[in-house]
Design a protein around this motif. Structure first.
Motif, short mmCIF file in Angstrom:
data_model
loop_
_atom_site.label_atom_id
_atom_site.label_comp_id
_atom_site.label_asym_id
_atom_site.label_seq_id
_atom_site.Cartn_x
_atom_site.Cartn_y
_atom_site.Cartn_z
N ARG A 1 2.30 8.03 4.06
CA ARG A 1 1.88 8.64 5.33
C ARG A 1 2.96 8.49 6.40
NH1 ARG A 1 -3.49 6.92 3.71
NH2 ARG A 1 -3.13 4.84 4.62
N LYS A 2 3.63 7.32 6.39
CA LYS A 2 4.70 7.11 7.37
C LYS A 2 5.85 8.08 7.12
CE LYS A 2 7.69 3.84 6.86
NZ LYS A 2 8.41 2.55 6.78
N PRO B 1 0.86 -1.21 0.00
CA PRO B 1 0.00 0.00 0.00
C PRO B 1 0.88 1.24 0.00
CG PRO B 1 0.08 -0.97 2.19
CD PRO B 1 0.86 -1.89 1.30
N ILE B 2 0.92 1.92 -1.11
CA ILE B 2 1.81 3.08 -1.23
C ILE B 2 1.32 4.24 -0.38
CG2 ILE B 2 0.64 4.01 -3.27
CD1 ILE B 2 3.46 4.84 -4.26
N THR B 3 -0.02 4.30 -0.13
CA THR B 3 -0.55 5.38 0.71
C THR B 3 -0.02 5.26 2.13
OG1 THR B 3 -2.51 3.96 0.96
CG2 THR B 3 -2.65 5.76 -0.64
N ASP C 1 -1.11 15.70 1.03
CA ASP C 1 -2.35 15.38 0.29
C ASP C 1 -2.27 13.92 -0.17
OD1 ASP C 1 -4.68 15.38 -1.11
OD2 ASP C 1 -3.94 16.61 -2.79
N ILE C 2 -2.66 13.02 0.74
CA ILE C 2 -2.60 11.58 0.48
C ILE C 2 -3.99 11.00 0.71
CG2 ILE C 2 -1.54 9.38 1.14
CD1 ILE C 2 0.86 10.99 2.15
N PRO C 3 -4.56 10.23 -0.24
CA PRO C 3 -5.89 9.65 -0.05
C PRO C 3 -5.97 8.78 1.20
CG PRO C 3 -5.16 9.40 -2.32
CD PRO C 3 -3.98 9.88 -1.54
N ASP C 4 -7.19 8.73 1.81
CA ASP C 4 -7.37 7.93 3.02
C ASP C 4 -7.39 6.44 2.72
OD1 ASP C 4 -7.47 10.22 4.57
OD2 ASP C 4 -9.65 10.43 4.34
N ILE D 1 3.82 17.25 -0.13
CA ILE D 1 3.88 15.90 -0.67
C ILE D 1 2.46 15.48 -0.99
CG2 ILE D 1 3.83 14.85 1.64
CD1 ILE D 1 5.46 12.54 0.49
N GLY D 2 2.25 14.87 -2.18
CA GLY D 2 0.91 14.49 -2.58
C GLY D 2 0.90 13.23 -3.41
#
Length: 471
Positions: free
Chosen positions: A328-329, A322-324, A348-351, A386-387
């Protein structure tokens, strides 16, 4: 020995051998393969017979018969006739008794020597001898089939005529050799040019480029040489550039390590001797030591990256991740790092989780390199972003800052190894971080680009395919 000298020697030896072998081989093959009589052999037979008759005084029938019969036994295809001055037959090996008139003899000798090369016409040759003031005649008669088929229809009476005859023959012999010389001489010059150019080919001197418009094998070889020379010239330029950049790398590394090392030694000595005011100042010194130590650790990691790139040791270990969650980390680490530094950090990272086939540690490393680069060169803008965006078959990752930016003419070079936008700015890395990012993205079949407007926004954009064939 040069090829041109060899060619001349070969031509001379070949021409000489051709002439020397032509005549004996012609005679040998003629004697073996062509049977029968020629004019020379018939003249020899007749002269020997006439000499014997004269020596033995065998002019009458009873005396000459034995000699003629013996000659006939040796040459059964030849008819021997001994004729007197009045045309009467003294002896005939066929047993005929004729009395020739002038017309009959003239008819037998008519169209000689053309009949020697006829098909069916009989051939008669006449020889004479005198005895007691009386002429005697020896007639040799044979069919045209008994004559050799390979006779030449002329005689050369003088050496001048023979040389005149041989001149066209010599010209015919030498024309192939002259044509060969005409063909090989320019080819030899072209070979010498290629040989000289290859002998001069090295990295220290100017490379010779040859011009050869012909399409034969030598022309193709010249084309390949020119292509090779251009490649060597290009590679030599690259080697010089890499050598210059390696020297610059060593210079930058020595400077970049000396500054933090000096600070570490100074603050460590201050802490060791207890020369600080209070606990707050001690924590500040400890924080500085930690920052400089981390910076030196990054420099050493970049050196290790250079070694791995040279050895081709960037190995891929693909799996679904999971790249999201990974982004986030990473973002969380930088939020903590930027705390208290008056930086605006937008994430700006999708949930929802987005799975992608990738080497997670390498992708994380690429993102961290971009963030470090943005903080190092874009710190003037006090902004970091970062997005992650999902676009059909691709994922788009952006890292942005609002610092001094990258000039337009520099943007095509920033992904090259050891390249730094401003070499005068020391202590800002080794110029390897963005090259590592590009290699990681390329290994994932993606792409990276940059757009920059100074003090407005500088954006690095990575496009990664969602699904890839398992590596």
């Amino acid at each position: 020995m040069k090829s041109q000298t060899k060619l001349w020697l070969l031509m001379i030896i070949s021409a000489t051998m051709s002439i020397l072998l032509f005549f004996p081989l012609s005679l040998l093959i003629g004697n073996i393969g062509v049977n029968g009589y020629d004019l020379k052999s018939l003249n020899t037979i007749s002269q020997e017979l006439l000499t014997t008759i004269e020596e033995q005084q065998a002019f009458q029938a009873t005396e000459v018969a034995t000699l003629l019969d013996h000659a006939h036994q040796s040459h059964p295809s030849i008819r021997f006739e001994w004729i007197g001055a009045n045309g009467a037959t003294i002896y005939d090996t066929l047993g005929e008794n004729n009395h020739y008139t002038f017309k009959q003899l003239a008819d037998r000798l008519l169209y000689m020597p053309q009949n020697l090369w006829g098909d069916d016409d009989p051939i008669t040759l006449t020889y004479s001898i005198n005895y007691a003031n009386q002429p005697y005649y020896l007639l040799l008669g044979l069919s045209s089939d008994a004559m050799k088929q390979g006779q030449i229809y002329f005689f050369m009476r003088t050496f001048k005529v023979m040389f005149t005859f041989m001149l066209p023959l010599l010209v015919a012999f030498f024309i192939p050799y002259l044509l060969s010389l005409w063909f090989f001489y320019p080819m030899n010059r072209r070979i010498n040019r290629v040989n000289y150019a290859m002998g001069q080919l090295n990295l220290q001197s100017e490379i010779i480029i040859l011009k050869d418009t012909k399409k034969d094998e030598l022309g193709q070889l010249t084309t390949h040489y020119n292509e090779m020379a251009h490649r060597i010239l290009s590679q030599a330029d690259q080697i010089k550039q890499f050598d210059t950049r390696r020297k610059l790398l060593l210079s930058n590394l020595s400077h970049d390590l000396r500054t933090p090392l000096t600070m570490i030694l100074g603050y460590a000595e201050t802490i060791r001797t207890g020369m600080y005011k209070d606990e707050q100042e001690l924590q500040m010194y400890a924080k500085i030591l930690l920052q400089q130590s981390r910076y030196m650790d990054k420099l050493l990691d970049q050196l290790l990256d250079i070694t791995r790139q040279d050895e081709g040791n960037l190995k891929l270990h693909f799996a679904w991740h999971p790249i999201t969650e990974l982004m986030r980390k990473v973002a969380a680490d930088y939020v903590m790092f930027l705390d208290g530094q008056n930086f605006t950090f937008e994430v700006d990272i999708p949930d929802e989780d987005i799975l992608i086939w990738m080497d997670a540690p390498l992708i994380e490393r690429a993102i961290r390199n971009l963030l470090d680069n943005a903080m190092r060169y874009g710190s003037d803008g006090q902004y970091l972003e970062i997005g992650l965006t999902d676009q059909d078959d691709y994922l788009v990752i952006i890292v942005a800052d609002k610092g001094r930016g990258i000039p337009q003419q520099e943007q095509t070079h920033i992904f090259e190894r050891f390249y730094r936008v401003d070499d005068s700015r020391q202590g800002e890395g080794l110029g390897i971080g963005l090259a590592i990012v590009k290699e990681i993205v390329t290994l994932h079949h993606g792409s990276i680009s940059v757009t920059s407007h100074p003090f407005k926004q500088t954006v690095f954009t990575i496009q990664l395919p969602k699904s890839q064939h398992e590596q």
